[in-house]
Structure formats: C-alpha cells, structure tokens
Motif scaffolding. Structure first.
Motif, short mmCIF file in Angstrom:
data_model
loop_
_atom_site.label_atom_id
_atom_site.label_comp_id
_atom_site.label_asym_id
_atom_site.label_seq_id
_atom_site.Cartn_x
_atom_site.Cartn_y
_atom_site.Cartn_z
N THR A 16 -27.34 -24.18 -23.63
CA THR A 16 -27.42 -24.21 -22.17
C THR A 16 -27.67 -25.62 -21.66
N ILE A 19 -26.69 -31.50 -26.21
CA ILE A 19 -25.49 -31.63 -27.04
C ILE A 19 -24.72 -30.31 -27.08
N ARG A 39 -32.61 -19.38 -24.63
CA ARG A 39 -33.67 -18.40 -24.85
C ARG A 39 -33.75 -17.32 -23.78
N SER A 43 -31.61 -19.04 -17.95
CA SER A 43 -30.99 -20.32 -18.31
C SER A 43 -29.55 -20.10 -18.75
N ASP A 66 -33.79 -15.86 -28.68
CA ASP A 66 -34.74 -16.91 -29.05
C ASP A 66 -34.80 -16.99 -30.57
N ASN A 89 -26.37 -25.44 -33.74
CA ASN A 89 -26.84 -26.62 -33.01
C ASN A 89 -28.32 -26.58 -32.67
N TYR A 154 -40.07 -31.96 -38.43
CA TYR A 154 -38.70 -31.89 -37.89
C TYR A 154 -37.70 -32.49 -38.88
N LYS A 158 -34.33 -30.97 -40.90
CA LYS A 158 -32.99 -31.55 -40.75
C LYS A 158 -32.40 -31.94 -42.10
N1 LIG Z 1 -30.95 -35.53 -28.74
C1 LIG Z 1 -31.05 -36.29 -29.82
O1 LIG Z 1 -31.36 -37.49 -29.76
C2 LIG Z 1 -30.69 -35.72 -31.17
C3 LIG Z 1 -30.52 -36.58 -32.25
C4 LIG Z 1 -30.18 -36.07 -33.49
C5 LIG Z 1 -30.03 -34.70 -33.65
N2 LIG Z 1 -30.21 -33.88 -32.60
C6 LIG Z 1 -30.04 -32.43 -32.83
O2 LIG Z 1 -29.02 -31.95 -31.99
C7 LIG Z 1 -29.27 -30.59 -31.64
C8 LIG Z 1 -29.25 -30.48 -30.11
O3 LIG Z 1 -30.25 -31.36 -29.61
P1 LIG Z 1 -30.46 -31.62 -28.06
O4 LIG Z 1 -31.28 -32.86 -27.97
O5 LIG Z 1 -29.19 -31.48 -27.33
O6 LIG Z 1 -31.40 -30.40 -27.75
P2 LIG Z 1 -32.11 -29.99 -26.38
O7 LIG Z 1 -31.53 -30.70 -25.24
O8 LIG Z 1 -33.57 -30.02 -26.60
O9 LIG Z 1 -31.61 -28.47 -26.45
C9 LIG Z 1 -31.90 -27.61 -25.53
C10 LIG Z 1 -31.12 -26.35 -25.85
O10 LIG Z 1 -31.71 -25.65 -26.94
C11 LIG Z 1 -31.99 -24.32 -26.51
N3 LIG Z 1 -33.14 -23.81 -27.25
C12 LIG Z 1 -34.33 -24.42 -27.47
N4 LIG Z 1 -35.12 -23.63 -28.22
C13 LIG Z 1 -34.40 -22.50 -28.48
C14 LIG Z 1 -34.65 -21.31 -29.21
N5 LIG Z 1 -35.83 -21.09 -29.80
N6 LIG Z 1 -33.69 -20.35 -29.28
C15 LIG Z 1 -32.50 -20.54 -28.65
N7 LIG Z 1 -32.19 -21.65 -27.95
C16 LIG Z 1 -33.14 -22.62 -27.86
C17 LIG Z 1 -32.23 -24.47 -25.02
O11 LIG Z 1 -32.04 -23.24 -24.40
P3 LIG Z 1 -32.95 -22.66 -23.17
O12 LIG Z 1 -33.70 -23.80 -22.59
O13 LIG Z 1 -31.90 -22.10 -22.27
O14 LIG Z 1 -33.78 -21.64 -23.79
C18 LIG Z 1 -31.14 -25.46 -24.65
O15 LIG Z 1 -29.90 -24.81 -24.60
C19 LIG Z 1 -30.64 -30.26 -32.25
O16 LIG Z 1 -30.46 -29.58 -33.46
C20 LIG Z 1 -31.27 -31.61 -32.50
O17 LIG Z 1 -32.19 -31.58 -33.55
C21 LIG Z 1 -30.53 -34.35 -31.36
#
Ligand SMILES: NC(=O)c1ccc[n+]([C@@H]2O[C@H](COP(=O)([O-])OP(=O)(O)OC[C@H]3O[C@@H](n4cnc5c(N)ncnc54)[C@H](OP(=O)(O)O)[C@@H]3O)[C@@H](O)[C@H]2O)c1
Length: 264
Positions: A16, A19, A39, A43, A66, A89, A154, A158
């Motif tokens: 939602t 990435i 979740r 959202s 969730d 993801n 974390y 990963k």
């Molecule tokens: N951003 C970075 O710098 C970065 C770098 C390297 C790797 N990554 C990886 O890339 C992936 C995406 O990262 P992001 O930064 O885009 O994440 P983010 O913005 O924190 O992601 C938010 C999303 O995750 C959902 N979410 C969170 N907890 C959840 C749960 N328990 N069950 C289902 N959905 C859940 C949220 O849904 P709702 O709020 O609608 O519930 C929302 O859609 C992750 O695996 C992260 O580790 C990110």
C-alpha cells in the motif's frame, strides 16, 4: 520494450506504500493484473483507489492481511487464486541496541520478514511448477551484508531471505520457474523521508544536508551517494519478474548503488 507481462497475475506483499506500491504501479503500467496487500482494510482501499484512478482499465484487487499474525496469513493464503508472479516485499525493522532488542521483537521481525515469504511460496510455488512458469522475488536489503549495529535483527532476517530464495530456486531445476532475491540499498520511501526530516530537525539542518551527511558519514560505501527512488527499485523488480529475465535464477541481484562493494 514489451516485457511480456500482460495478463500475468501478480501478488505483492506490503504494497500500500513504499517500494511495494511503486512496484504495483510498474506492473500495472506493463498490463499485469495486480493484487496489493497491507494490514488494514482502510489502507488497502485507499491504495486501491489511487491505483484505479491512475490505471482505470486495469485489473487490481486488494487483500488485507497482517503478516505478523499467522491466522491472518492463513486466511490470505486460503483465499489467494493462482499467482504467476509473487513479490515477497513486506519487511519491518526497528532501529535499536542489540542489548535492548527483546526476543519478541526478534520473532516479530522473523515472522513478518521471513515467514511471510516462506508461507506464500509454500502455497504458490506448487502451482507455478505445475504450470511450468512462474516468478518469485524476495526483497532483501543491503543490511544483509552491511549489518548496521542498530539493525542486527532486521539484517539477520534479510540475510535469511537470501538463503530461502536460493534454496527454493533449487526446487525449480529444469522448469520455467525462476526464484531470485533483489537487494535494494537505501531507498526514499515515506519512512525514509520521515527519518531524514526528524534527523534534520534534531540536528538543525536542511533535509538535503541530512541526506548528504547520511552518505558522507553513515553509508560511506555507497557509490550512488543518494537514496534510490522507489521507481528505480520497482523497475528492476518488474524486469526480473518478466519472461525476458528467464536466464536469471537462484541469484541475488544488487540494487544497492554499489554500497555492498565487490565485483559480484
Ligand atoms: N526503504 C529502504 O531504504 C529499503 C532498503 C532496502 C530494503 N528494503 C526492503 O524493501 C521492502 C519494502 O520496504 P519499504 O521501505 O518500501 O517499506 P515501507 O514503506 O515501510 O512499507 C510499508 C508497507 O508495508 C506494509 N506492511 C507493514 N507491515 C505489514 C504487515 N505486518 N503485514 C502486511 N503488510 C505490512 C504496509 O501496509 P499498511 O501500512 O497498509 O498496513 C505498507 O504497504 C522491505 O522488505 C524492506 O526491508 C527497503
């Protein structure tokens, strides 16, 4: 370039925002059918509204589940149709001292970050193998090898994803299914924006200065020296999920802006 994704059915966990949401947009641009996830009903419907506004002709659905709750995941896996492309993801983190990270926190991150992909793959991989086509991508992180001291739990999850991804790829030998991991570096999501503006406020500097200091003082190994845009990560995820990437299997693809170092 036509990536050959028209009509392919895609499920993206945690999509939602961030990435995952950008990945949904990139798949929809290619004519794929997309199921998003978050979740809460609220959202998910908000994100669905944005996506249907942007892609009025597309097939888009949403499932709230969730990944911290096994019951919620069981309900999701029971309801999911056959999927051609699974993007594992979803990922959560908490920046804290190793000594203050409780067992509960370790287990929650393992549950959401690792078991989400394990459970979805266990459900969806058999159908892919039977149809002799499918893609699974795990979204890891540069933290898997950089292991920042405040993100040890974390980073561990990963790293585990890289192992699960490689192990599952070995089950695809001789088929049209591929399973890989992508390894993003620091990426400008809503969360990263909030982190930078907090830091800027705390240290009495501009957000641009906070970003540039992050790379000159913390993520010094980055060759990109800026946060990647979510679209940059999403575009690679979509390419490696496409029929065009059929020779890439069982590997980890760095999207880290060079931060992890090494030639391979
Ligand atoms: N951003 C970075 O710098 C970065 C770098 C390297 C790797 N990554 C990886 O890339 C992936 C995406 O990262 P992001 O930064 O885009 O994440 P983010 O913005 O924190 O992601 C938010 C999303 O995750 C959902 N979410 C969170 N907890 C959840 C749960 N328990 N069950 C289902 N959905 C859940 C949220 O849904 P709702 O709020 O609608 O519930 C929302 O859609 C992750 O695996 C992260 O580790 C990110």
């Amino acid at each position: 370039m036509d990536l050959g994704l028209k009509g392919k059915k895609v499920f993206i966990s945690g999509s939602t925002a961030g990435i995952g949401f950008a990945t949904a947009q990139s798949f929809l641009r290619e004519g794929a059918d997309v199921i998003i996830n978050g979740r809460s009903e609220g959202s998910v419907s908000k994100a669905l509204e944005k996506l249907t506004g942007e892609f009025p002709e597309a097939n888009i659905e949403g499932f709230s589940a969730d990944f911290a709750s096994q019951e919620s995941v069981n309900a999701l896996t029971a309801a999911l149709p056959d999927i051609d492309i699974l993007i594992n993801n979803v990922g959560i983190y908490s920046s804290q001292s190793f000594f203050e990270t409780s067992d509960e926190e370790w287990m929650k991150q393992y549950e959401v970050n690792v078991m989400s992909g394990v459970r979805l793959s266990r459900k969806l991989l058999p159908g892919m193998l039977e149809r002799n086509w499918g893609r699974i991508l795990f979204v890891s992180s540069e933290c898997a090898t950089l292991v920042p001291e405040d993100l040890i739990s974390y980073s561990t999850t990963k790293g585990a994803l890289l192992t699960v991804s490689r192990g599952l790829a070995q089950l695809t030998k001789g088929t049209g299914v591929t399973i890989n991991a992508v390894i993003p570096g620091s990426t400008m999501t809503e969360g990263a924006e909030a982190f930078l503006s907090d830091l800027a406020e705390k240290e009495n500097k501009t957000v641009q200065q906070a970003e540039s200091d992050f790379f000159s003082e913390i993520r010094t190994s980055s060759l990109l020296q800026r946060f990647a845009k979510v679209e940059e990560i999403a575009n690679s995820i979509v390419y490696f999920s496409s029929p065009l990437a059929s020779a890439t299997n069982g590997t980890a693809i760095k999207l880290d802006g060079g931060s992890m170092g090494g030639i391979l």
